[in-house]
Design a protein around this motif. Sequence first.
Motif, short mmCIF file in Angstrom:
data_model
loop_
_atom_site.label_atom_id
_atom_site.label_comp_id
_atom_site.label_asym_id
_atom_site.label_seq_id
_atom_site.Cartn_x
_atom_site.Cartn_y
_atom_site.Cartn_z
N SER A 50 0.85 -1.19 0.00
CA SER A 50 0.00 0.00 0.00
C SER A 50 0.88 1.24 0.00
O SER A 50 2.06 1.17 0.37
N ILE A 51 0.28 2.34 -0.42
CA ILE A 51 1.03 3.60 -0.43
C ILE A 51 0.16 4.74 0.06
O ILE A 51 -1.02 4.83 -0.33
N ASP A 52 0.71 5.53 0.93
CA ASP A 52 0.10 6.76 1.42
C ASP A 52 0.37 7.81 0.34
O ASP A 52 1.50 8.24 0.16
N THR A 53 -0.67 8.20 -0.38
CA THR A 53 -0.45 9.08 -1.53
C THR A 53 -0.05 10.50 -1.13
O THR A 53 0.45 11.24 -1.97
N TYR A 54 -0.24 10.87 0.12
CA TYR A 54 0.15 12.21 0.57
C TYR A 54 1.62 12.26 0.95
O TYR A 54 2.38 13.13 0.52
N ARG A 55 2.06 11.28 1.76
CA ARG A 55 3.45 11.28 2.24
C ARG A 55 4.35 10.40 1.38
O ARG A 55 5.57 10.46 1.50
N GLY A 56 3.76 9.54 0.56
CA GLY A 56 4.55 8.62 -0.25
C GLY A 56 5.11 7.44 0.51
O GLY A 56 5.99 6.75 0.03
N ILE A 57 4.58 7.20 1.71
CA ILE A 57 5.08 6.09 2.53
C ILE A 57 4.42 4.79 2.06
O ILE A 57 3.21 4.73 1.86
N SER A 58 5.24 3.76 1.89
CA SER A 58 4.75 2.47 1.42
C SER A 58 4.92 1.40 2.50
O SER A 58 5.74 1.53 3.41
N SER A 59 4.14 0.36 2.37
CA SER A 59 4.26 -0.79 3.28
C SER A 59 4.01 -2.06 2.49
O SER A 59 3.35 -2.03 1.44
N TYR A 60 4.54 -3.18 2.99
CA TYR A 60 4.49 -4.44 2.28
C TYR A 60 4.22 -5.59 3.23
O TYR A 60 4.64 -5.57 4.40
N VAL A 61 3.58 -6.62 2.70
CA VAL A 61 3.46 -7.86 3.44
C VAL A 61 4.83 -8.54 3.42
O VAL A 61 5.61 -8.37 2.47
N ASP A 62 5.14 -9.30 4.46
CA ASP A 62 6.48 -9.89 4.58
C ASP A 62 6.88 -10.73 3.38
O ASP A 62 8.04 -10.74 2.97
N SER A 63 5.93 -11.43 2.79
CA SER A 63 6.27 -12.38 1.72
C SER A 63 6.77 -11.70 0.44
O SER A 63 7.33 -12.37 -0.43
N LYS A 65 8.41 -8.43 0.62
CA LYS A 65 9.42 -7.41 0.94
C LYS A 65 10.73 -7.72 0.24
O LYS A 65 11.20 -8.86 0.24
N GLY A 66 11.32 -6.70 -0.36
CA GLY A 66 12.56 -6.87 -1.09
C GLY A 66 12.38 -7.33 -2.53
O GLY A 66 13.34 -7.32 -3.30
N ARG A 67 11.17 -7.72 -2.90
CA ARG A 67 10.90 -8.18 -4.27
C ARG A 67 9.92 -7.26 -4.99
O ARG A 67 10.04 -7.05 -6.19
N PHE A 68 8.93 -6.76 -4.29
CA PHE A 68 7.91 -5.90 -4.89
C PHE A 68 8.14 -4.46 -4.44
O PHE A 68 8.56 -4.21 -3.30
N THR A 69 7.84 -3.52 -5.32
CA THR A 69 7.95 -2.10 -4.99
C THR A 69 6.72 -1.36 -5.49
O THR A 69 6.39 -1.44 -6.68
N ILE A 70 6.06 -0.65 -4.58
CA ILE A 70 4.92 0.17 -4.96
C ILE A 70 5.40 1.62 -5.10
O ILE A 70 6.25 2.08 -4.32
N SER A 71 4.91 2.29 -6.12
CA SER A 71 5.31 3.68 -6.34
C SER A 71 4.15 4.44 -6.98
O SER A 71 3.17 3.83 -7.42
N GLN A 72 4.30 5.75 -7.04
CA GLN A 72 3.24 6.55 -7.65
C GLN A 72 3.84 7.62 -8.53
O GLN A 72 4.95 8.09 -8.30
N ASN A 73 3.11 7.99 -9.55
CA ASN A 73 3.45 9.11 -10.41
C ASN A 73 2.32 10.11 -10.27
O ASN A 73 1.23 9.91 -10.82
N ASP A 74 2.58 11.18 -9.50
CA ASP A 74 1.51 12.12 -9.19
C ASP A 74 0.96 12.79 -10.44
O ASP A 74 -0.25 12.97 -10.58
#
Length: 130
Positions: A50-63, A65-74
């Motif tokens: 998931s990503i906090d679209t205001y602060r850009g903070i992301s979080s991941y499920v453990d399985s 982490k290190g393989r998937f990356t969430i990002s946004q293009n405002d």
Amino acid sequence: QVQLVESGGGSVQAGGSLRLSCAVSGYLSRQHCVGWFRQAPGTEREEVASIDTYRGISSYVDSVKGRFTISQNDAKNMVYLQLNSLKPEDTAMYYCAGTTSVWLLGRSRCPAEMGDYPFWGQGTQVTVSS
């Protein structure tokens, strides 16, 4: 009306990569979260990032982490999920979802529960072969 449309799924071999895209429209400000969920046949839908679209903070499920990356293009109102080092167990339908437009007011993190995301895309299939 908030709308989310996913694209970018496909079939890859184990170890390969894919980039999923989610076109987001209808939000009037950035006080919301966007999450990526997945669901394999016979399993419950789970949030992978998931990503906090205001602060850009992301979080991941453990399985993932290190393989998937969430990002946004405002500028393009896009949220991406980069999937690297894919494994057969990553095979699933992937969905992007959005919270209410004011979710982040008074909160510091995005939710992990499906029920907190009222807006959903149609899903895109990811298949990883061994």
